[in-house]
Design an enzyme around this catalytic site. Structure first.
Site, PDB file in Angstrom:
ATOM      1  N   LYS A  22      14.990   0.515   2.216  1.00 32.91           N
ATOM      2  CA  LYS A  22      13.780   0.926   3.178  1.00 32.91           C
ATOM      3  C   LYS A  22      12.704  -0.105   2.900  1.00 32.91           C
ATOM      4  CE  LYS A  22      10.847   3.984   0.882  1.00 32.91           C
ATOM      5  NZ  LYS A  22       9.260   3.768   0.701  1.00 32.91           N
ATOM      6  N   ASN A  23      12.179  -0.534   1.632  1.00 27.52           N
ATOM      7  CA  ASN A  23      11.274  -1.488   1.478  1.00 27.52           C
ATOM      8  C   ASN A  23      11.575  -2.886   1.764  1.00 27.52           C
ATOM      9  OD1 ASN A  23       9.890   0.820   0.520  1.00 27.52           O
ATOM     10  ND2 ASN A  23       9.913   0.332  -1.694  1.00 27.52           N
ATOM     11  N   CYS A 120      -2.968   8.083  -1.752  1.00 25.05           N
ATOM     12  CA  CYS A 120      -1.641   8.870  -1.446  1.00 25.05           C
ATOM     13  C   CYS A 120      -1.552   9.523  -3.067  1.00 25.05           C
ATOM     14  CB  CYS A 120      -0.452   8.140  -1.069  1.00 25.05           C
ATOM     15  SG  CYS A 120       0.473   7.189  -2.314  1.00 25.05           S
ATOM     16  N   ARG A 125      -4.240   2.983  -4.242  1.00 25.64           N
ATOM     17  CA  ARG A 125      -3.885   2.131  -3.491  1.00 25.64           C
ATOM     18  C   ARG A 125      -4.728   1.211  -2.566  1.00 25.64           C
ATOM     19  NH1 ARG A 125       2.114   4.387  -2.002  1.00 25.64           N
ATOM     20  NH2 ARG A 125       2.520   2.182  -2.072  1.00 25.64           N
ATOM     21  N   ILE A 127      -6.311  -1.991  -0.611  1.00 21.52           N
ATOM     22  CA  ILE A 127      -5.393  -3.137   0.128  1.00 21.52           C
ATOM     23  C   ILE A 127      -6.430  -4.249   0.057  1.00 21.52           C
ATOM     24  CG2 ILE A 127      -3.957  -1.919   1.535  1.00 21.52           C
ATOM     25  CD1 ILE A 127      -6.096  -2.644   4.023  1.00 21.52           C
ATOM     26  N   GLN A 129      -6.669  -6.827  -1.859  1.00 18.35           N
ATOM     27  CA  GLN A 129      -5.951  -8.011  -2.303  1.00 18.35           C
ATOM     28  C   GLN A 129      -5.289  -8.581  -0.692  1.00 18.35           C
ATOM     29  OE1 GLN A 129      -5.891  -9.853  -5.071  1.00 18.35           O
ATOM     30  NE2 GLN A 129      -7.428  -8.406  -5.520  1.00 18.35           N
ATOM     31  N   ASP A 308       9.409   2.663  -9.141  1.00 18.65           N
ATOM     32  CA  ASP A 308      10.192   3.573  -8.453  1.00 18.65           C
ATOM     33  C   ASP A 308      11.310   4.252  -8.998  1.00 18.65           C
ATOM     34  OD1 ASP A 308       8.430   3.150  -6.385  1.00 18.65           O
ATOM     35  OD2 ASP A 308       9.645   1.683  -5.222  1.00 18.65           O
ATOM     36  N   ILE A 330       1.953   0.778 -13.302  1.00 21.47           N
ATOM     37  CA  ILE A 330       1.948   0.194 -11.919  1.00 21.47           C
ATOM     38  C   ILE A 330       0.973   1.255 -11.386  1.00 21.47           C
ATOM     39  CG2 ILE A 330       2.803  -0.554  -9.606  1.00 21.47           C
ATOM     40  CD1 ILE A 330       3.715  -2.169 -12.000  1.00 21.47           C
ATOM     41  N   ARG A 400      11.712  10.576   3.686  1.00 17.84           N
ATOM     42  CA  ARG A 400      11.284   9.330   3.847  1.00 17.84           C
ATOM     43  C   ARG A 400      11.957   8.165   3.505  1.00 17.84           C
ATOM     44  NH1 ARG A 400       4.658   9.527   3.074  1.00 17.84           N
ATOM     45  NH2 ARG A 400       5.031   7.481   3.894  1.00 17.84           N
TER      46      ARG A 400
HETATM   47  N1  EPU Z   1      -3.220  -3.078  -5.923  1.00 14.54           N
HETATM   48  C1  EPU Z   1      -4.472  -3.181  -5.519  1.00 14.54           C
HETATM   49  N2  EPU Z   1      -4.975  -3.908  -4.547  1.00 14.54           N
HETATM   50  C2  EPU Z   1      -4.277  -4.145  -3.350  1.00 14.54           C
HETATM   51  C3  EPU Z   1      -2.760  -3.971  -3.391  1.00 14.54           C
HETATM   52  C4  EPU Z   1      -2.317  -3.174  -4.726  1.00 14.54           C
HETATM   53  O1  EPU Z   1      -5.150  -2.870  -6.709  1.00 14.54           O
HETATM   54  O2  EPU Z   1      -4.631  -4.828  -2.549  1.00 14.54           O
HETATM   55  C5  EPU Z   1      -2.678  -2.281  -6.867  1.00 14.54           C
HETATM   56  C6  EPU Z   1      -2.040  -0.812  -6.576  1.00 14.54           C
HETATM   57  O3  EPU Z   1      -3.092   0.193  -6.439  1.00 14.54           O
HETATM   58  C7  EPU Z   1      -1.018  -0.665  -7.485  1.00 14.54           C
HETATM   59  C8  EPU Z   1      -0.718  -1.972  -7.791  1.00 14.54           C
HETATM   60  O4  EPU Z   1      -1.440  -2.949  -7.315  1.00 14.54           O
HETATM   61  O5  EPU Z   1      -1.635  -0.198  -8.618  1.00 14.54           O
HETATM   62  C9  EPU Z   1       0.735  -2.473  -7.093  1.00 14.54           C
HETATM   63  O6  EPU Z   1       0.795  -1.921  -5.856  1.00 14.54           O
HETATM   64  P1  EPU Z   1       1.613  -2.700  -4.586  1.00 14.54           P
HETATM   65  O7  EPU Z   1       0.618  -3.427  -3.897  1.00 14.54           O
HETATM   66  O8  EPU Z   1       2.512  -3.515  -5.312  1.00 14.54           O
HETATM   67  O9  EPU Z   1       2.476  -1.455  -4.105  1.00 14.54           O
HETATM   68  P2  EPU Z   1       2.727  -1.428  -2.670  1.00 14.54           P
HETATM   69  O10 EPU Z   1       3.070  -2.837  -2.011  1.00 14.54           O
HETATM   70  O11 EPU Z   1       1.875  -0.588  -1.881  1.00 14.54           O
HETATM   71  C10 EPU Z   1       5.166  -1.246  -2.840  1.00 14.54           C
HETATM   72  C11 EPU Z   1       6.277  -0.165  -2.499  1.00 14.54           C
HETATM   73  C12 EPU Z   1       6.337   1.103  -3.235  1.00 14.54           C
HETATM   74  C13 EPU Z   1       6.513   0.387  -4.686  1.00 14.54           C
HETATM   75  C14 EPU Z   1       5.419  -0.478  -5.186  1.00 14.54           C
HETATM   76  C15 EPU Z   1       5.508  -0.925  -6.459  1.00 14.54           C
HETATM   77  C16 EPU Z   1       6.698  -0.664  -0.001  1.00 14.54           C
HETATM   78  C17 EPU Z   1       6.692  -0.420   1.225  1.00 14.54           C
HETATM   79  N3  EPU Z   1       6.337   0.084  -0.825  1.00 14.54           N
HETATM   80  O12 EPU Z   1       4.046  -0.697  -2.344  1.00 14.54           O
HETATM   81  O13 EPU Z   1       7.470   1.770  -2.865  1.00 14.54           O
HETATM   82  O14 EPU Z   1       6.289   1.573  -5.572  1.00 14.54           O
HETATM   83  O15 EPU Z   1       5.406  -1.580  -4.245  1.00 14.54           O
HETATM   84  O16 EPU Z   1       6.737  -1.626  -6.734  1.00 14.54           O
HETATM   85  O17 EPU Z   1       7.413  -1.635  -0.269  1.00 14.54           O
HETATM   86  C18 EPU Z   1       8.471   3.981  -2.752  1.00 14.54           C
HETATM   87  O18 EPU Z   1       9.248   3.461  -2.024  1.00 14.54           O
HETATM   88  O19 EPU Z   1       8.768   5.215  -3.232  1.00 14.54           O
HETATM   89  C19 EPU Z   1       7.253   3.169  -3.262  1.00 14.54           C
HETATM   90  C20 EPU Z   1       6.205   3.909  -3.397  1.00 14.54           C
END
Ligand code: EPU
Length: 425
Positions: A22-23, A120, A125, A127, A129, A308, A330, A400
């Site tokens: 999925k990811n 969520c 979470r 964005i 960055q 995950d 995380i 999902r």
């Molecule tokens: N974070 C920030 N600012 C940002 C981005 C992230 O503070 O701009 C923080 C987040 O709040 C979190 C940490 O950094 O505390 C890591 O978040 P990351 O951005 O890596 O997560 P993501 O990219 O939103 C993906 C997966 C998630 C998985 C995480 C961590 C996808 C679509 N989703 O999310 O998958 O848990 O990386 O490995 O790739 C799942 O499949 O169940 C799932 C939640």
């Protein structure tokens, strides 16, 4: 609303397989926007989130088409030379990963209007960055009426240093950088296999990326990209979940297509609990002991233990001999499954990021409620082990991210079925 009903019935045994990841699929589908023409993606899991990402692209003017029957994991998508570069609130609110269209839209069409995702169940979470990275490549970004409005005539290569490691943030900036003018360095990049897979696909389209899978990625921008035909890697989290199904039932399962290098920290922990884990020609086999031993674990970015898989390991450790300490590093709120596991007799206490799991020889079946995707998987696993009947409600979370999990488990001998649950919320 659907629910899953499980009656614990002993060891699961046999051969199953991991579907497409999925990811990995989500950013790869978004990346199609970078190259007009017709793309063919194979091994695309049939999941609600993946279908939502196709819907996001179709709303912009693309045409996606999933084949039928035995070929249903093949999806073609036609990307026109001009799209409407907007991802509306109604879609983004159902799946925050829709934000992955931001980088490609900006790079290819010079503008993007993408609804800002909210928090969520597992955390806030943000964005920030993603936006900081795109700004470093010259994007002008405004937040207006709940939307991110981004513009750039042509992005320019630059140095992006993330303040924290972010998977989709790295992917978004990577997709933006491939069409930028000049060289981009992405520092403190995520090293997850899904990031490497995206880079592989982008390079197939004609991009020039090196270093994906390490913490510095170098991108030399090109003027144009072309469509691809690509088969997506196996889902390491689904594979890990199926291996835990063997561990928690004292069973013996071979998960075909699972890639050992993607699952190293999970395999290490399974071995530490007393499972016999072996790497076979095309997959990974796990043989569970009659009762697993306690182990401690901390979630970390790849190559650390994946967040995950935290909920699934917690279900396993709730049945272990001894006390385990789990630390979630995380996400700030990823213990929503604890209250439900407790309803099944698990002895777990949470203090901040740390959960202390005192193993119980036998969980007992109960009606429980899923709160997010991986929490649902942990409740299904607990149900496979428990004495009596477990009903897992709100199964839409499971759908999902798992392609017919109950069918795969049933084929391994589980007493599991999906029901319509009129009273479910
Ligand atoms: N974070 C920030 N600012 C940002 C981005 C992230 O503070 O701009 C923080 C987040 O709040 C979190 C940490 O950094 O505390 C890591 O978040 P990351 O951005 O890596 O997560 P993501 O990219 O939103 C993906 C997966 C998630 C998985 C995480 C961590 C996808 C679509 N989703 O999310 O998958 O848990 O990386 O490995 O790739 C799942 O499949 O169940 C799932 C939640």
């Amino acid at each position: 609303m659907d629910a899953i009903v499980i009656t614990g019935n002993g060891p699961l045994e046999g051969v199953t397989h991991a579907s497409g990841a999925k990811n990995a699929a989500l950013p790869i589908i978004a990346s199609a926007l970078l190259a007009p023409g017709e793309h063919t993606f194979r091994n695309v899991p049939e999941l609600v989130d993946v279908n939502t990402m196709f819907k996001v692209l179709d709303t912009m003017g693309c045409e996606s088409h999933r084949l039928e029957g035995k070929k249903k994991n093949i999806v073609t998508i036609k990307v026109p030379t001009n799209v409407t570069p907007e991802a509306p609130y109604d879609l983004v609110r159902t799946m925050r990963a829709s934000v992955l269209v931001l980088g490609p839209l900006l790079a290819r069409y010079g503008r993007a209007r993408v609804s800002m995702p909210g928090g969520c169940a597992i955390g806030a979470r943000p964005i920030d960055q993603h936006l900081k990275g795109l700004q470093a490549l010259g994007a002008e970004i405004e937040l207006s009426e709940g939307y991110v409005e981004a513009r750039a005539k042509r992005l320019k290569g630059g140095v992006v240093t993330f303040d924290c490691i972010t998977v989709t943030g790295t992917e978004n900036v990577l997709m933006a950088a491939v069409l930028a003018k000049g060289r981009t360095l992405i520092e403190n990049a995520a090293k997850e296999p899904e990031v490497e897979e995206l880079a592989r696909v982008l390079n197939k389209m004609g991009a020039q990326i090196s270093g994906a899978g390490s913490d510095v990625i170098t991108v030399d921008g090109v003027d144009d990209l072309h469509p691809v035909d690509h088969a997506i890697i196996a889902d390491r989290i689904e594979a890990g979940t199926l291996l835990v199904a063997a561990a928690i039932t004292g069973g013996d399962i071979l998960v075909k297509h699972a890639v050992p290098e993607h699952l190293e920290p999970v395999l290490q922990k399974l071995r530490a609990t007393g499972c016999i884990v072996t790497v076979e020609a095309d997959g990974i086999r796990c043989k569970g002991p009659s009762r697993v031993q306690a182990v401690d674990l901390k979630t970390q970015e790849h190559p650390g233990f994946p967040t995950d898989m935290q909920a699934q390991l917690m279900a396993l450790l709730a049945t272990a001999n001894g006390t385990s300490v789990i630390t979630e590093n995380i996400f700030e709120n990823r213990y929503m499954h604890v209250a439900e596991l407790r309803r099944m007799g698990a002895d777990i206490t949470v203090d901040g990021h740390t959960a202390v799991v005192r193993g119980t020889a036998r969980l007992s079946g109960a009606p429980v409620m899923a709160t997010d995707l991986r929490a649902s998987a942990s409740l299904v696993l607990a149900g496979l082990h428990a004495e009596g009947k477990t009903k897992v409600g709100r199964v839409y979370h499971l759908d999902r991210g798992y392609e017919r999990l109950e069918k795969k488990l049933k084929a391994l001998g589980a007493n599991i079925r999906r029901i319509k649950d009129p009273g479910g919320t």
